[in-house]
Write a protein that holds these residues in place. Structure first.
Motif, mmCIF file in Angstrom:
data_model
loop_
_atom_site.group_PDB
_atom_site.id
_atom_site.type_symbol
_atom_site.label_atom_id
_atom_site.label_comp_id
_atom_site.label_asym_id
_atom_site.label_seq_id
_atom_site.Cartn_x
_atom_site.Cartn_y
_atom_site.Cartn_z
ATOM 1 N N ARG A 194 0.826 -1.191 0.000
ATOM 2 C CA ARG A 194 0.000 0.000 0.000
ATOM 3 C C ARG A 194 0.875 1.262 0.000
ATOM 4 O O ARG A 194 0.533 2.235 -0.637
ATOM 5 N N GLU A 195 1.961 1.221 0.687
ATOM 6 C CA GLU A 195 2.856 2.385 0.718
ATOM 7 C C GLU A 195 3.403 2.669 -0.682
ATOM 8 O O GLU A 195 3.523 3.829 -1.074
ATOM 9 N N ASP A 196 3.701 1.626 -1.455
ATOM 10 C CA ASP A 196 4.186 1.822 -2.820
ATOM 11 C C ASP A 196 3.148 2.549 -3.673
ATOM 12 O O ASP A 196 3.496 3.364 -4.523
ATOM 13 N N TYR A 197 1.886 2.243 -3.438
ATOM 14 C CA TYR A 197 0.800 2.886 -4.171
ATOM 15 C C TYR A 197 0.809 4.394 -3.917
ATOM 16 O O TYR A 197 0.705 5.195 -4.841
ATOM 17 N N PHE A 198 0.953 4.796 -2.673
ATOM 18 C CA PHE A 198 0.964 6.215 -2.335
ATOM 19 C C PHE A 198 2.215 6.902 -2.884
ATOM 20 O O PHE A 198 2.147 8.050 -3.322
ATOM 21 N N ILE A 199 3.321 6.203 -2.886
ATOM 22 C CA ILE A 199 4.547 6.751 -3.474
ATOM 23 C C ILE A 199 4.344 6.959 -4.980
ATOM 24 O O ILE A 199 4.723 7.982 -5.536
ATOM 25 N N PHE A 200 3.710 5.983 -5.619
ATOM 26 C CA PHE A 200 3.405 6.093 -7.049
ATOM 27 C C PHE A 200 2.529 7.319 -7.310
ATOM 28 O O PHE A 200 2.806 8.121 -8.212
ATOM 29 N N LEU A 201 1.447 7.478 -6.534
ATOM 30 C CA LEU A 201 0.552 8.615 -6.725
ATOM 31 C C LEU A 201 1.282 9.939 -6.511
ATOM 32 O O LEU A 201 1.119 10.880 -7.280
ATOM 33 N N ALA A 202 2.078 9.998 -5.462
ATOM 34 C CA ALA A 202 2.807 11.224 -5.165
ATOM 35 C C ALA A 202 3.817 11.542 -6.272
ATOM 36 O O ALA A 202 3.973 12.694 -6.669
ATOM 37 N N SER A 203 4.478 10.520 -6.785
ATOM 38 C CA SER A 203 5.485 10.751 -7.823
ATOM 39 C C SER A 203 4.856 11.236 -9.122
ATOM 40 O O SER A 203 5.515 11.876 -9.938
ATOM 41 N N HIS A 204 3.585 10.935 -9.322
ATOM 42 C CA HIS A 204 2.875 11.403 -10.515
ATOM 43 C C HIS A 204 2.006 12.618 -10.207
ATOM 44 O O HIS A 204 1.117 12.970 -10.986
ATOM 45 N N ARG A 205 2.241 13.207 -9.068
ATOM 46 C CA ARG A 205 1.523 14.405 -8.624
ATOM 47 C C ARG A 205 0.020 14.213 -8.619
ATOM 48 O O ARG A 205 -0.739 15.148 -8.888
ATOM 49 N N ALA A 206 -0.424 13.008 -8.324
ATOM 50 C CA ALA A 206 -1.848 12.702 -8.287
ATOM 51 C C ALA A 206 -2.386 12.677 -6.865
ATOM 52 O O ALA A 206 -3.507 12.252 -6.630
ATOM 53 N N TYR A 207 -1.573 13.132 -5.909
ATOM 54 C CA TYR A 207 -1.971 13.096 -4.511
ATOM 55 C C TYR A 207 -1.767 14.456 -3.847
ATOM 56 O O TYR A 207 -1.521 14.558 -2.660
ATOM 57 N N GLY A 208 -1.865 15.508 -4.634
ATOM 58 C CA GLY A 208 -1.770 16.854 -4.098
ATOM 59 C C GLY A 208 -0.337 17.325 -3.929
ATOM 60 O O GLY A 208 0.613 16.569 -4.073
ATOM 61 N N LYS A 209 -0.208 18.596 -3.603
ATOM 62 C CA LYS A 209 1.123 19.196 -3.456
ATOM 63 C C LYS A 209 1.650 19.116 -2.036
ATOM 64 O O LYS A 209 2.826 19.345 -1.806
ATOM 65 N N ASP A 210 0.773 18.820 -1.069
ATOM 66 C CA ASP A 210 1.210 18.751 0.326
ATOM 67 C C ASP A 210 0.230 17.868 1.114
ATOM 68 O O ASP A 210 -0.732 17.346 0.541
ATOM 69 N N SER A 211 0.492 17.722 2.403
ATOM 70 C CA SER A 211 -0.328 16.818 3.214
ATOM 71 C C SER A 211 -1.764 17.329 3.356
ATOM 72 O O SER A 211 -2.696 16.535 3.455
ATOM 73 N N ARG A 212 -1.957 18.638 3.338
ATOM 74 C CA ARG A 212 -3.320 19.181 3.413
ATOM 75 C C ARG A 212 -4.128 18.754 2.193
ATOM 76 O O ARG A 212 -5.255 18.274 2.307
ATOM 77 N N GLU A 213 -3.555 18.943 1.014
ATOM 78 C CA GLU A 213 -4.245 18.532 -0.205
ATOM 79 C C GLU A 213 -4.445 17.019 -0.235
ATOM 80 O O GLU A 213 -5.500 16.548 -0.666
ATOM 81 N N ALA A 214 -3.468 16.265 0.214
ATOM 82 C CA ALA A 214 -3.605 14.804 0.243
ATOM 83 C C ALA A 214 -4.782 14.401 1.118
ATOM 84 O O ALA A 214 -5.557 13.498 0.759
ATOM 85 N N SER A 215 -4.945 15.067 2.248
ATOM 86 C CA SER A 215 -6.072 14.767 3.141
ATOM 87 C C SER A 215 -7.404 15.097 2.476
ATOM 88 O O SER A 215 -8.372 14.335 2.574
ATOM 89 N N LEU A 216 -7.455 16.233 1.793
ATOM 90 C CA LEU A 216 -8.683 16.604 1.097
ATOM 91 C C LEU A 216 -8.983 15.651 -0.052
ATOM 92 O O LEU A 216 -10.140 15.299 -0.294
ATOM 93 N N ILE A 217 -7.955 15.215 -0.748
ATOM 94 C CA ILE A 217 -8.141 14.246 -1.836
ATOM 95 C C ILE A 217 -8.689 12.939 -1.266
ATOM 96 O O ILE A 217 -9.620 12.346 -1.829
ATOM 97 N N ASP A 218 -8.150 12.501 -0.145
ATOM 98 C CA ASP A 218 -8.686 11.297 0.510
ATOM 99 C C ASP A 218 -10.158 11.480 0.864
ATOM 100 O O ASP A 218 -10.980 10.587 0.647
ATOM 101 N N MET A 219 -10.488 12.638 1.414
ATOM 102 C CA MET A 219 -11.864 12.915 1.799
ATOM 103 C C MET A 219 -12.789 12.893 0.579
ATOM 104 O O MET A 219 -13.861 12.282 0.603
ATOM 105 N N MET A 220 -12.372 13.544 -0.483
ATOM 106 C CA MET A 220 -13.187 13.559 -1.700
ATOM 107 C C MET A 220 -13.329 12.158 -2.287
ATOM 108 O O MET A 220 -14.411 11.761 -2.710
ATOM 109 N N ASN A 221 -12.239 11.412 -2.284
ATOM 110 C CA ASN A 221 -12.298 10.052 -2.821
ATOM 111 C C ASN A 221 -13.210 9.167 -1.976
ATOM 112 O O ASN A 221 -13.928 8.324 -2.516
ATOM 113 N N ASP A 222 -13.201 9.357 -0.665
ATOM 114 C CA ASP A 222 -14.126 8.613 0.193
ATOM 115 C C ASP A 222 -15.570 8.941 -0.175
ATOM 116 O O ASP A 222 -16.431 8.060 -0.201
#
Length: 142
Positions: free
Chosen positions: A1-29
């Motif tokens: 699972r950690e590799d998945y998040f690294i993949f998303l982050a490396s492709h800039r698909a998980y926001g620019k920072d932890s705040r955006e990542a949290s919001l993306i998680d919320m929206m995806n939920d």
């Protein structure tokens, strides 16, 4: 699972920072909550629940519309495309088959579908004969 998040982050698909990542998680939920309702309709309640589902659908879609209006970037979170945008796009395509007018009162969501559909590789997939032959739902309900 950690590799998945690294993949998303490396492709800039998980926001620019932890705040955006949290919001993306919320929206995806939220997308997954709507997907669960959709799946229940398609596989358990299609004949008896379709009208009620479509009547309530704007209540679910307005949450995404409102959030996108606040960010005003054309995406769910931030100024970059995220995996949650792809997930929502996929689900919205299914809803457009279920009810072609389902996005008529949601300009931000409608724009997201248009924007995503215009991406060259997405457009190529959507236009491919192989994609057109794939059933939307395993039970043939649409």
């Amino acid at each position: 699972r950690e590799d998945y998040f690294i993949f998303l982050a490396s492709h800039r698909a998980y926001g620019k920072d932890s705040r955006e990542a949290s919001l993306i998680d919320m929206m995806n939920d939220g997308v997954e909550d709507l997907r669960s309702k959709y799946i229940k309709l398609i596989y358990q309640e299609y004949d008896t629940g379709k009208q009620a589902y479509l009547k309530d659908l704007p209540n679910s879609l307005c949450k995404f519309e409102t959030f996108m209006a606040k960010t005003n970037s054309g995406f769910l979170v931030g100024k970059e495309l995220s995996f949650a945008d792809y997930n929502l796009f996929d689900l919205l395509l299914n809803h457009l088959v279920l009810c072609p007018k389902s996005l008529d009162n949601f300009p931000k969501l409608n724009d997201l579908v248009k924007k995503m559909s215009a991406r060259p590789k997405v457009r190529a997939l959507l236009d491919s004969e192989a994609f057109k032959k794939i059933p939307i739902n395993g039970n043939g309900k649409q």
